[in-house]
Each structure stands twice: as structure tokens, then as C-alpha cells.
Design a protein around this motif. Sequence first.
Motif, PDB file in Angstrom:
ATOM      1  N   TRP A  19      -6.358   3.545   5.662  1.00 27.92           N
ATOM      2  CA  TRP A  19      -4.962   3.374   7.512  1.00 27.92           C
ATOM      3  C   TRP A  19      -4.231   3.333   6.963  1.00 27.92           C
ATOM      4  CZ3 TRP A  19      -2.228  -0.867   9.254  1.00 27.92           C
ATOM      5  CH2 TRP A  19      -1.909  -0.387  10.873  1.00 27.92           C
ATOM      6  N   LYS A  20      -2.984   2.918   6.570  1.00 25.71           N
ATOM      7  CA  LYS A  20      -1.689   2.641   6.417  1.00 25.71           C
ATOM      8  C   LYS A  20      -1.227   3.587   5.351  1.00 25.71           C
ATOM      9  CE  LYS A  20       2.164   0.071   6.967  1.00 25.71           C
ATOM     10  NZ  LYS A  20       2.794   0.216   9.153  1.00 25.71           N
ATOM     11  N   LEU A  21      -2.286   4.541   4.140  1.00 27.72           N
ATOM     12  CA  LEU A  21      -1.571   5.569   3.696  1.00 27.72           C
ATOM     13  C   LEU A  21      -2.049   6.784   4.313  1.00 27.72           C
ATOM     14  CD1 LEU A  21      -3.152   4.015   0.908  1.00 27.72           C
ATOM     15  CD2 LEU A  21      -0.916   5.014   0.497  1.00 27.72           C
ATOM     16  N   ALA A  22      -2.733   6.957   5.322  1.00 31.35           N
ATOM     17  CA  ALA A  22      -2.672   8.351   6.390  1.00 31.35           C
ATOM     18  C   ALA A  22      -1.298   7.920   7.532  1.00 31.35           C
ATOM     19  CB  ALA A  22      -3.869   7.651   6.861  1.00 31.35           C
ATOM     20  N   GLN A  23      -1.035   6.833   7.363  1.00 32.26           N
ATOM     21  CA  GLN A  23       0.481   6.772   8.468  1.00 32.26           C
ATOM     22  C   GLN A  23       1.010   8.033   7.396  1.00 32.26           C
ATOM     23  OE1 GLN A  23       0.798   3.741   9.959  1.00 32.26           O
ATOM     24  NE2 GLN A  23      -1.021   2.886  10.667  1.00 32.26           N
ATOM     25  N   LEU A 299      -0.392  -5.162   6.256  1.00 36.61           N
ATOM     26  CA  LEU A 299       0.547  -3.905   6.170  1.00 36.61           C
ATOM     27  C   LEU A 299       0.679  -3.559   7.584  1.00 36.61           C
ATOM     28  CD1 LEU A 299      -2.100  -2.389   3.570  1.00 36.61           C
ATOM     29  CD2 LEU A 299       0.413  -2.517   3.313  1.00 36.61           C
ATOM     30  N   PRO A 300       0.091  -3.820   8.707  1.00 35.46           N
ATOM     31  CA  PRO A 300       0.534  -3.802   9.570  1.00 35.46           C
ATOM     32  C   PRO A 300       1.952  -4.374  10.400  1.00 35.46           C
ATOM     33  CG  PRO A 300      -1.360  -4.544  10.059  1.00 35.46           C
ATOM     34  CD  PRO A 300      -1.082  -5.292   8.589  1.00 35.46           C
ATOM     35  N   LEU A 301       2.798  -5.206   9.075  1.00 33.15           N
ATOM     36  CA  LEU A 301       3.995  -5.512   9.765  1.00 33.15           C
ATOM     37  C   LEU A 301       4.729  -4.706   8.735  1.00 33.15           C
ATOM     38  CD1 LEU A 301       3.733  -8.850  10.224  1.00 33.15           C
ATOM     39  CD2 LEU A 301       3.606  -7.626  11.907  1.00 33.15           C
ATOM     40  N   LEU A 302       4.377  -3.665   8.107  1.00 31.67           N
ATOM     41  CA  LEU A 302       5.037  -2.800   6.841  1.00 31.67           C
ATOM     42  C   LEU A 302       5.596  -1.644   7.522  1.00 31.67           C
ATOM     43  CD1 LEU A 302       6.375  -2.783   3.681  1.00 31.67           C
ATOM     44  CD2 LEU A 302       3.501  -1.118   3.472  1.00 31.67           C
ATOM     45  N   LYS A 303       7.235  -1.317   7.642  1.00 33.35           N
ATOM     46  CA  LYS A 303       8.204  -0.695   8.419  1.00 33.35           C
ATOM     47  C   LYS A 303       8.206   0.501   7.530  1.00 33.35           C
ATOM     48  CE  LYS A 303      12.453  -1.759  10.425  1.00 33.35           C
ATOM     49  NZ  LYS A 303      13.656  -2.919  10.133  1.00 33.35           N
ATOM     50  N   ASN A 304       8.393   0.371   6.154  1.00 33.36           N
ATOM     51  CA  ASN A 304       8.493   1.587   5.343  1.00 33.36           C
ATOM     52  C   ASN A 304       7.172   2.557   5.136  1.00 33.36           C
ATOM     53  OD1 ASN A 304       9.897  -1.085   4.370  1.00 33.36           O
ATOM     54  ND2 ASN A 304      10.878   0.901   2.862  1.00 33.36           N
ATOM     55  N   ALA A 312       7.033   4.339  -5.530  1.00 35.57           N
ATOM     56  CA  ALA A 312       8.238   3.933  -6.073  1.00 35.57           C
ATOM     57  C   ALA A 312       7.508   2.432  -7.336  1.00 35.57           C
ATOM     58  CB  ALA A 312       9.191   2.734  -5.176  1.00 35.57           C
ATOM     59  N   THR A 313       6.535   1.617  -6.716  1.00 36.23           N
ATOM     60  CA  THR A 313       6.510   0.701  -8.023  1.00 36.23           C
ATOM     61  C   THR A 313       5.590   0.973  -9.398  1.00 36.23           C
ATOM     62  OG1 THR A 313       5.680  -0.710  -5.550  1.00 36.23           O
ATOM     63  CG2 THR A 313       4.597  -1.373  -8.032  1.00 36.23           C
ATOM     64  N   VAL A 314       4.390   2.002  -9.077  1.00 30.79           N
ATOM     65  CA  VAL A 314       4.259   2.644 -10.072  1.00 30.79           C
ATOM     66  C   VAL A 314       5.224   3.546 -11.040  1.00 30.79           C
ATOM     67  CG1 VAL A 314       3.061   4.989 -10.773  1.00 30.79           C
ATOM     68  CG2 VAL A 314       2.428   3.534  -9.184  1.00 30.79           C
ATOM     69  N   ASP A 315       6.665   3.819 -10.598  1.00 32.72           N
ATOM     70  CA  ASP A 315       7.071   4.240 -10.990  1.00 32.72           C
ATOM     71  C   ASP A 315       8.224   3.374 -11.951  1.00 32.72           C
ATOM     72  OD1 ASP A 315       7.969   7.405  -9.008  1.00 32.72           O
ATOM     73  OD2 ASP A 315       6.492   7.497 -11.441  1.00 32.72           O
ATOM     74  N   GLY A 316       8.548   2.212 -11.660  1.00 33.86           N
ATOM     75  CA  GLY A 316       9.325   1.317 -11.738  1.00 33.86           C
ATOM     76  C   GLY A 316      10.426   1.151 -11.249  1.00 33.86           C
ATOM     77  N   LYS A 317      10.756   2.217  -9.814  1.00 33.65           N
ATOM     78  CA  LYS A 317      11.844   1.857  -9.635  1.00 33.65           C
ATOM     79  C   LYS A 317      11.398   1.118  -7.791  1.00 33.65           C
ATOM     80  CE  LYS A 317      12.816   7.051 -11.503  1.00 33.65           C
ATOM     81  NZ  LYS A 317      12.682   7.928 -10.692  1.00 33.65           N
ATOM     82  N   LEU A 318      11.214   0.224  -8.302  1.00 34.05           N
ATOM     83  CA  LEU A 318      11.086  -0.733  -6.581  1.00 34.05           C
ATOM     84  C   LEU A 318      12.194  -1.006  -6.060  1.00 34.05           C
ATOM     85  CD1 LEU A 318       8.685  -2.463  -4.941  1.00 34.05           C
ATOM     86  CD2 LEU A 318       8.685  -3.840  -6.309  1.00 34.05           C
ATOM     87  N   CYS A 319      13.363  -1.495  -7.657  1.00 31.97           N
ATOM     88  CA  CYS A 319      14.054  -1.609  -6.281  1.00 31.97           C
ATOM     89  C   CYS A 319      15.135  -0.364  -5.808  1.00 31.97           C
ATOM     90  CB  CYS A 319      15.468  -2.418  -8.386  1.00 31.97           C
ATOM     91  SG  CYS A 319      15.378  -0.893  -9.035  1.00 31.97           S
ATOM     92  N   SER A 320      15.022   0.188  -5.352  1.00 29.80           N
ATOM     93  CA  SER A 320      15.109   1.568  -4.949  1.00 29.80           C
ATOM     94  C   SER A 320      14.489   2.111  -3.842  1.00 29.80           C
ATOM     95  CB  SER A 320      15.852   2.826  -6.152  1.00 29.80           C
ATOM     96  OG  SER A 320      14.055   3.534  -6.018  1.00 29.80           O
ATOM     97  N   CYS A 321      13.725   1.137  -3.266  1.00 25.62           N
ATOM     98  CA  CYS A 321      12.417   1.748  -2.351  1.00 25.62           C
ATOM     99  C   CYS A 321      12.220  -0.108  -2.033  1.00 25.62           C
ATOM    100  CB  CYS A 321      11.218   2.455  -2.628  1.00 25.62           C
ATOM    101  SG  CYS A 321      10.486   2.973  -1.925  1.00 25.62           S
ATOM    102  N   MET A 322      12.950  -1.053  -1.775  1.00 18.57           N
ATOM    103  CA  MET A 322      12.353  -2.349  -1.489  1.00 18.57           C
ATOM    104  C   MET A 322      11.660  -2.138   0.036  1.00 18.57           C
ATOM    105  SD  MET A 322      12.802  -4.510  -3.937  1.00 18.57           S
ATOM    106  CE  MET A 322      12.821  -6.179  -3.645  1.00 18.57           C
ATOM    107  N   PRO A 323      10.453  -2.961  -0.324  1.00 18.13           N
ATOM    108  CA  PRO A 323      10.354  -2.705   1.587  1.00 18.13           C
ATOM    109  C   PRO A 323      10.749  -3.382   2.490  1.00 18.13           C
ATOM    110  CG  PRO A 323       8.698  -4.046   0.199  1.00 18.13           C
ATOM    111  CD  PRO A 323      10.041  -3.720  -0.389  1.00 18.13           C
ATOM    112  N   ALA A 324      10.156  -2.946   4.006  1.00 16.53           N
ATOM    113  CA  ALA A 324      11.238  -3.930   4.908  1.00 16.53           C
ATOM    114  C   ALA A 324      10.013  -3.917   6.343  1.00 16.53           C
ATOM    115  CB  ALA A 324      11.815  -3.204   5.724  1.00 16.53           C
ATOM    116  N   TRP A 325      10.376  -5.021   6.779  1.00 13.61           N
ATOM    117  CA  TRP A 325       8.976  -5.775   7.015  1.00 13.61           C
ATOM    118  C   TRP A 325       9.333  -5.904   8.816  1.00 13.61           C
ATOM    119  CZ3 TRP A 325       4.686  -5.343   4.874  1.00 13.61           C
ATOM    120  CH2 TRP A 325       4.626  -6.348   3.327  1.00 13.61           C
TER     121      TRP A 325
END
Length: 1074
Positions: A19-23, A299-304, A312-325
Motif C-alpha cells: 500500500w505504501k509503495l504503491a503511493q 508506515l501511515p505516518l511516514l511523510k517521505n 537510499a537504504t539499499v544504496d548505502g545513502k540513507l544519510c542523504s534521505c532521512m525519513p520524516a514523520w
Amino acid sequence: MAERVLVVGSGGREHALAWKLAQSPHVKHVFVAPGNAGTADNGKISNSAVLVSNHTIVTQFCKDHNIGLVVVGPEALLAAGIVDDLRAAGVRCFGPGARAAQLASSSSSSKAFLQRHGLPTARWAAFSTPQEACRFISSTDFPAWVVRARGPAARREVTIAASKEEACRAVQEIMQDRMFGEMVVIEELLQGEELSCSCFTDGVTVASMPPAQPHKRLLDGEQGPSTAGMGAYCPVPQVPEALLEQIKGGILQHMVDSLRQEGAAYVGVLQTGLMLTKEGVKILNFKCQFGDPQCQVILPLLKNDFYEVIQATVDGKLCSCMPAWLENRTAVCVVMASPGYPGDSDKGMEVTGLLQAEELGLQVFHGGTALKDGRVVTTGGRVLSITAVRQDLMEALGEANRGVATIHFQGATFRRDIGHRGLRLLHQPLCSPPAPHIWATSAGPAERVPAAASSSFPPHRALMYKDRHVGAGAREVLSCLPQTSAVRGTRAGGRSEGGGFAAFFDLKASGYDDPILVSQTKGLGPKLQVAQVCKRHDTIGQDLVALCVNELLAQGAEPLFFLSHLSCGKLDAEVMETIKEGIAEACRSAGCAFLGEEVTEVGAPCAPGLCGLAGFAVGAVERGQRLPGLQRAREGDALLGLGCPGIPGRGFGLVRSVLLTSSLRCSSPAPGTCGHTTLGDVLLTPGKMFSPALLPLLRSGHVKGFAPTAEGLLGGISRLLPEHVSAVLDALSWKIPEIFGWLYKEGNLSAEEMAQSLPCGIGAVLVVQKELAQHILQDIQRQQEAWLIGKVVAPCHTAGCHIEVENLAEALQLSSPQQLLDSSTADIQPQPRRRKVKVAVLVSGAGTALPALIGGAREPGSCAQLVLVISNRPGVPELRRAARAGIPTRVIDHKLYGSRSEFDSTIDRVLEEFSVELICLSGFMRVLSSPFLQKWKGKILNASPSLFPLTKDGNAQQEPLESGFKVTGCTVHFVLGQKQAEEEPGAGAAIRREPLPAGPGDTEAALGERLQEAELRAFPLALQLVASGAAWLGAHGRTCWRRQSQSLSPEEEQGRGAASTEEAAEREGLRGDP
């Protein structure tokens, strides 16, 4: 371009993930396997029946359906290694590997891990017999006992016993009846407020999620048996920020760092169950994926964009795409379960009221549901999760309960007090426990654990594991100077003797006890000059890091940090930034810190642009883990080669010499690419960096030696061999990229020159014991291309070591592009080339035409480009021939599909993926469906061993001999739809015929061989006629020909001449169509 995503699992968690990915606008479609009623044909979401327990089938499904990302839900599949297997096959996957997942899925393993790294948890012990477990229970005085079966927490294997007798009964059920596992874990029951704290992590950076509180007991008031979760809410109110920071740094970050130190780098979601006791925070358990139902409230509270966070997590670049809530929002989830849950529960009951609940603005996530005759029915267990997101906890609780009241199925079990503990916390805030200090211990399980090791965070101690952002790597660089600012002459504020860099590095904090430091410095040399000519600098930074890191790896060392120095005639800020980004990206991949770069602007006589680029890397290895010296290689040992398409900087001295005499320039189309890529792009392909994926294998003790081949193939191997020992390699045993074949032919080089100066497709070589070679090779092949390329042979009697590379000249010839320009035409202005038609060949292992088609497509002037070979059977020879020719292959096994149409639609999707325009059938033994034939009408070519229409049953060897025909042959024709083929049996759709005289002394076998040879002649010519536009299938189902007055190429004229021969045959009565 939007991607297709596969979510593996069937519960409410997997529905929430889909559901969240489909958005996301980046996601084209989400497949869920096996899924449930909620994920069946729901907008961008649909179910797949792919067998998820068979990783090979899942891998093939991903390739067939062009899946760009796989998200795995169930812990059991993660622990079984599905992520490792998919990644090894080149499928992008979100989730931890088997080693990290097994720590979470096994109760005793997870407890032992927590103990090893000084992470606070309850006292515990693990046993393999019920007698030992019961003796332990009798000897303890816990407030209550938690009894867990060892294994994935997917069923009711957790019992909370208030008395010793009850605990022993639970042990007896688990161990004697073997209901849930082979081992049992006993631990003390911790008392306090329970939290669930989760995070995203790329193995280095930790990004916390809001804390959630699950409700595990089945009934209101925390009564009834323990379950996997009957509801949850998020965020937990009144949790002090200081406490969340302590949990993030002292527990989540500590766990990620500890897993990495143990060689189980963790990428994915890490969830911890925590108990806030009077003594402080203690860890109850941890999971290697989102919890269920925690996922349904987080997941319903994830803004990103969830897809972007995963990438970003898979690429090792999580620090450049930190999740917001979302702020000022609370999510509450209430689970509805089947009667009998958590034991055997009823199934097949119809569920109603789902639309009414969704009309209330609620999200209903399905778990144990299925579709039956258009109705939603239960399949047992936890059926639905009803989630409400509102302004505050009280409002969300009310809306979620309203949703539950609108949904009905027989015997539905649910709780009415989900979130009531949170309402109490609004009036009684949680207190922050003392600040933690994380320490290491090697203590064993429960009754052998010192009190300090089993306690929670001790009071009044500082936190050692701080929250940190090391964007370039995974090391404890505690302090470093600001980034480089490039000015004329040197870096501002730098000291000349120190090169402008200063940093502190705490080796002990990185987990080393008795380390040896290893350093390496490298430069790019002439490759940098080629990059300048091509005006392409995005790959040279990766090359530089790979050169240094691979040399560290040769000593068994792990890279710690990297620095670079760049000198130039005139500073170009954009070029500098491009190089720096390439270096930083490569350092992230290597797991080391990029401390910065020194830039020096050099005056005359240096020309504008780059003059030199050098790198310096430092690594560390424990004294006992350093790779052994040269004396380990012995006669009979095997040599394994690791594939690498790039040419290292040292080899560009030879490359430049070839370019100076070649008619091609860096901007010319690369040979063999039909103009899609320039020669410069191919030459600048970066070298392969083998760390850190290879490091655990090198430290296993099974590898006798490892050496990169940046100095040339012979130079790399000679580093591994002691004096007077020889080696023999077979160049036909590995795939040599086309660029090496082009250099060989264009430069008129000898095979010896190639082996001395260039790696010839081998990036590094390993020496291993012969008996272990296949096992190690399989391990490596899960990560990258690798081959068994040779062996160590008997000692030679001359000084030094002797290395012989057999069949290198032949292998280089085979890898050479066929479109090399003839030297006699090098000065002629090249004419505009017609775009080549993309062709796929379908095989089953019975055909012989593929080599002829490959050869024909490589002929100068060919209008066809073979881009894909598909087989419905694995392991057939055609797949190996295609791979050897550099043509992509796919196996679409018809046995894995329930119907012919499903099989054909999968082939169709793969053909579209490769933008195929024409299809050739070469011994393809499957009957294609009518919709497929209709879609590809006029685009499918087949060869039949007959001359239409006389030999209608295709037995061209036997029928002419029995019937007395003097002429037989084969025909290449367009494949028609079934109805049209019945009306017009292929005569009018013929493209090219090869008539053969049938002599009186011919046997069936001899005639069969001649027919095969005729097919090899006819098929490439027919393909050329269609690809060039000289022949096509008309609307009436007959072949149409371009008029002679139209301009034809020489190849087309040749094909048309063949057609004239056919017309002559028609006049002699060999063809009966008008």
C-alpha cells in the motif's frame, strides 16, 4: 522510469508495505506473493502465485517481469537466505542477509549476540532437553518465566508462565512433542512499560522511527494467551526525547555496529522490543523486519516517499534521505482474528462491511483473507488490521473501534482496549532511565552470567556509542578537519608537510584488538588523459578507490579511510566536484571514510585541465588474520578468476599506443555496440572493487592468496606463486569483454603482450585448495562473475615462476567485435548507418541455427542485432553460446506456469523489456498461443525442413525418398496465426527457400545433415531480408517484396537473388501457390 516491485508475504504487514509503495510515483506496479484478498487487483497492486520458498523460481519471476526491487516480509524467508540468493542473481532486494536475519529469528542466537556485545537483556538460558530446562526453572526465582521455542517467531511458541509448574509444562509441550522447535529458551519476565523501537539502516547510518506500543495478549486487560500482536498505536505519548536518543545511540546504533563487526552488515529494518524497567531499558527481542502490527501504524505516518527511502537504504545513502514523520498525528491499529487464534483457527467464513469501514476514512489491511467466488473469506489467524490516523490518540482510538464495529465475520476476536495504556501515559509521563554506557563482554548465557552483564544500563555513565553521520563509511572517525577548499597552490590552512589533512581514528572503537595497519597509494596515469579527451570524469574516482582498496584486500585488510590529491593546470570546479562525488560513492561502497581531497593548481608548463590524480588508503587487519605469504601455493591448487570489464590505469599506456594508430577516436561508436556507446565510454569503464563483499571469504582461512591484476594478468598471478612454481590458465574458461578483443586486433598485438599489460577480463585471482575450489567458487558467484581459470602445476626448473595462458589468442579472436573497419577503408568518410533491428531468438535446445544467426548479425552491413536469447529449458547449449557471444539470455521455464497464455505473456513482457522487433525460432519446441501470434504477426520467423506446400508434415528427410521427389529442401517463413495457417499452409509466407536435390543413393540421415546445412545458409539471409525491409508480411498473409527499382543494399540484392532462384523453382512446379 517507474519500476515494478515485488513484496513477498501474505500478512497485514505485507499489505501495508505494498500500500505504501504503491503511493510512490516511482512505482509502476506492486506484485505481492502470495498476497491475500486485500492485495488482489487493488489498483497498482496485484497478487502473484510464484512459489516464494523456491528462490530460483522467485529469481526467474523477477527477471521475467522486470522487477526492479524486492521487499521481503516474513523473517523465515530472510533467515533462509532469500535476499542473498536474489542479490547474487542481480536482483535488487531490501532486507538483511541470512546471517543477520538468523540472529533475529533464533531466540538463543539473538540472546547470545546481545550478551556478546554488552547489550542489556533479561537473564536467560537455552536447552536442548526438557530435563535440563526444568532443572534450570526450578533453580531460578524469577517473577515469571518466558518460554520460547527456538526458531522464527511466526507461530505461538511464546508462553509466559506465572509459576514454575506452568513453565515446565510449556517446556514439555515444546520439547517432547516437538510442536514448535528443537530447542527452548528460558528467560526471566521483565516488568515495566513495553516499547517497540525500529529503524531503517544501511549498515552504517541509523534512522529511527517513532516508538510504537504493541498489545500482545489476546484479550482485554492483558489477559489470555500471548499472540504475535492484537493491535498497536504510534507514537507512544510522553516519551522523553532524551530517552529516544539513548535508545537510538545506545541500542539501535550499537546493534548495527556490532552486526557489522561480526561480518553481518545489516541493511533493512531493525525492530527492537524494549522494556522500560526500574533499572533502565532492557531488550526483550529484536526482529529483522517490520513487526506486525507495528508496520500498520508506522508506515501511515511516514511523510517521505517510501520507495525513495528504501532505495537510499539499499544504496548505502540513507544519510542523504532521512525519513520524516507526520507531526500531530497518531495511528491506532486494531486486529481482528479468527476464532481459535492463536491456536488452530476456523477458516472459510465470509467477511462483510469492508467498504463501509473504508468509507469512514480508515485503512483496512488484510492478513488471513482470500477471495472465493468474488467474496472475501477468512483463511485463519489474524484476519484484518483496521488502522485509523487522526489528530490525537483519543480520536484515533474511537475511529478504529468504529471501523471494527462495521466489519463482521463469524467468531471475530478483537480487543477493545488498544491504546488505553497510551491514554494513561498522557497523565503519567515515562521517566528517562539513567544514561547508558555500552561495554563489551564475553559472558555466556543465564546461570553463567555475572550480574553486571545481565543488568540494564548502569546509572550515571556516559554514552559511548553516539548517534553519528559518517556519510562516506562505517568507521569511527571521531574528528576530522573541515572539507578541502581549493585555492591556488594548496589548500587553505593546510600544512604542506601534512598534505592538509588531519584526523583521529580510534581502532579499538572499531573493534580491533591487535591490528596491523596497511597503507597503499596509487595513481591513474594515462587513463586520466583519456578521461580528459572524453570530457568524462564520473568514473575515474571510482577507479582510483578500487585500485587502492583491492591492494589492501590482498593483505586481508579492511579499508578504514581514503584521501586523494589532484593537481591541475587550471581549476574547473564542476570537474572537481564530479571526481569528488565518484570517490565518495566508491568509499561508501568500500565501507571506508573519505576524509577529503587536496587540490593543487600547477602553473606553466602544465596545460589546462587535470595533470594528475592520486589516492592514499589505510586499512587494518588483525595480526592473526593477515593473508598468508607466497609459500602457501602448492602443485594442484586451483586458480579462481574474478570478472572485471574495466581496464586499469596502468594498462592505458598500451591503450594510448593503439589509439594513436587507430582509425577510431574516443568519440567513435564502440565496436560491437551498433553506435549505442562510444569507444571512450567503454575504455573508461571503472575497475571492479572487490571489498568488502570478499573480505569474510578471505579471512575464512580457505583462501591461500589473493591478488588484483591491475599490473596485468601475468603480473597479478606472479604475485601469488612462490619461486620455481608454475601455473597454467585456459583463456577459453572465462568471458573476455569485447574491448580486449578489439585492442588485440586493432593494435596488432601478440597474446603475450595482452597478458603482460592488460587483465583480459580478470580483475583479481585467488589461489585455493583444489578440493575447496567449487565450494568457494559458488560462494563468490553469488556476488559476481567468477570462473575456475587454471591451476598451479609442478615446479619449473628455471629461475622465477612460469605462467602459461593457453588459448589466449583464440579467446581474444572470439571476443573481437565483427564490425571492425577494414584498414583499406579507414580513410573513407563513413556513411550514415541504418538503425539495426533488434532481434530475439527463442530456443529449446533442439535447434542448430543460433551460431549462424550470430555470425550473420555480425557481418558488415547486417541490419539485424541479436539482443536476447530466450530458452524454455535451462542449461541448453544455446544459452552458453549466446553468453559467450555477449548476448543477454533468459530462461522462462514453461513448467512454472499454469497455462500457455501465462507463459506466452511472460515471454512477451521480456521481449518488450529488450525492445525486440523481430523473433527467430530456432528449434523452439512450444506451441505459441493465438494472442501472442496475433500481436507479433509478421515479426516471427521460423525455419521448416520442407518446401511448402508439398511436404506438409515437415518430414523433409523421409517423404522425398518415399515419394520419389527429386527435390527437397528447407524454407524460412513468417509464422502465421493458427486459423490463417490452416487456410494457407505457409506457402505464401515464405521468405527464402534452399532447394536440395534428393539423389537415389541418399539415406535419411545423409539428407538430414544436408538439410541442416541448408537451414544454416537460409536463416541468416532471410533475417537480413526482413531486417533490411526488403521483405515483409502483407495483410493477406503473403510475403511482399520491395520492387527492384527501389534502392537495395548489396546484401539485399544477394537475398533478392536467392528469391529469384525460388521463383525459378516455382516455374518448374515446385511451388503451387498462384
